[in-house]
Each structure stands twice: as C-alpha cells, then as structure tokens.
Design an enzyme around this catalytic site. Sequence first.
Site: not given
Length: 307
Positions: A12, A57, A259
């Site tokens: 999960k 899960t 930049h």
Amino acid sequence: MPTILGQNQYGKAENRVVKITRDGDTHHIKDLNVSVALSGDMDDVHYSGSNANVLPTDTTKNTVYAFAKEYGIESAEQFGIHLARHFVTSQEPIQRARIRIEEYAWDRIATSDNNSKFIGSDEVNHSFVRKGQELRTTQITFDGENWEVLSGLKNLTVMNSTNSEFWGYVKDRYTTLREAYDRILCTDVASVWRYNWTNDEDRMPNWDKSYAQAKKHMLEAFAETYSLSLQQTLYQMGSRVINSRSEIDEIRFSLPNNHHFLVDLEPFGLKNDNEVYFAADRPYGLIEATILRDGVEPKIPVDMTNL
C-alpha cells in the site's frame, strides 16, 4: 512456459499518518507519508491467482496506523524499522520489506508576548505552521537478517548570490554561453545517503541527530565553497558530510542548476550591475554524482527515482 515471472512486489503506497503526542498542554507532531512494498514467495498469485500467501494491502495500511499508536513515531527511520521487521518476521511468505517514508516538518507558531483574552500566549503550545523547506525522506529495507537504511532530503532550495564563476569550458560552433566571473548559484538539493548500520548487533545511529547534522554540513559546504562549477560545490557538500559523520558511508546528489540570467536594461537607459536577474525554471543543467568513503562500494542507485 514461454514466459516466467521476474522481480515483483506489492503493498500500500502513500499512507498519510499524522501522530499527535500530547505532553500535557504541549503537543508534538509527526506527519509522515508511508509506502510499504513486500516481496517473497508470490509466484502462485501471479500464475494462478491464488491469494494464499498474500497479506492484503489494506492490512499493511492498517498496520501503519496501528503502529503509530503502539510504538509512536520517534523518527521516520525508527518507525520504518518497526514496520519492516514486523512484516518479514510475522509473515512466512514475505522475505523482504521495503518501507519508504517522506516526513513533512512543522514549526511551532510563536505567539505574542501579550496575553490572549482566550488562552494566554504563554500557554499556546499546540499551534504549528508547515515548514516550507525540505522534505525529509528515508527508505528502510529488511530481508530478515540485514538492514539497509537510505535517508535524505529533497526540495531544499539554496542560493549563493556571489562567489560563483563558470569559465574555461569547451566551446564549439554551437556555444553561445558567455563566461561568467560573478554569477548566482542556485539549486534545489535532492540527496540520499546510506548508513553503515546493517544489523541489530551494531549500535543504531541517532537518526534525528544524524539527519540534522548531515543537512548542516551540506549547507555549510554550499555557503563556504568559492565555486568554479556546480560539480565542485556538489563534491564539497558530499565530502563534508562523509568526513564529519562516521555513520554515513555514501551520499548521492541530484542538483539542478537553477539559472539566473542578467536582464538587459540598456534599452531603458539603465545599467544592470549584477542586480536584476531573470529566474529561468527550464531548461536547466542537471548535475548528479555520488561521493563515497574511500574503500566503500557504491550501493545507492544511480537513478534515484528508482530507489
């Protein structure tokens, strides 16, 4: 059979758990995003659909929340260790557990010196603001005998407004970049480091202290390095961590070069003396490298997105 099953795992992902610890009127927050991945004897579920070896899960999700109550959350690393150990030792088909955790940090809100008419400022210890800086990360892997702990951070934006140059590089007929002797150096630090703690017989690091110190050393190196290239700065950041923290053997960085270009103000009759910049978000240079303690074999994946 024309095909065979290769590497597989299940679990999960992204279980958001917030744990409030109440120390009287003073509260403490741990805010985690926990992903569980389990692997082992899972051939049958892939070949025939038999779920006999499958821990749902949903159960792994419930375990995350139950463990937050039963064990608390001392640190992301410690919580991940509790979970990984549980899944491998409690379920025979599961031979390996990998726990990935992202931690969201909160700061306590400072209140005014004047008393609130409702509470009193000296009593407010339950109000917080989400930190806008880095996201702390960890990945715990356990195979029943050995541990691998990879911790790190991402989205830590740093800038030097001077003491950075870039010149003397290769030039060909496509090169238009001008050499820079005083530039802004800015990056969003993403880093993963590997601890040399691998088994329960060894002394476990102080996870929170180690994280804070690793971050401190990389920031100091960034600030104190007169940079002739982002690669040089990266190496200094990693070396400072390795040389200062004996529990860390390897560290990898992924640093985008954010930049900043000087804006041409001459059309307006103004001189731009390294004062006004355009911050470009893309494209950007991407500098990546691993720094190791001498004699140590690299184990952190080169592509950190595949951790």
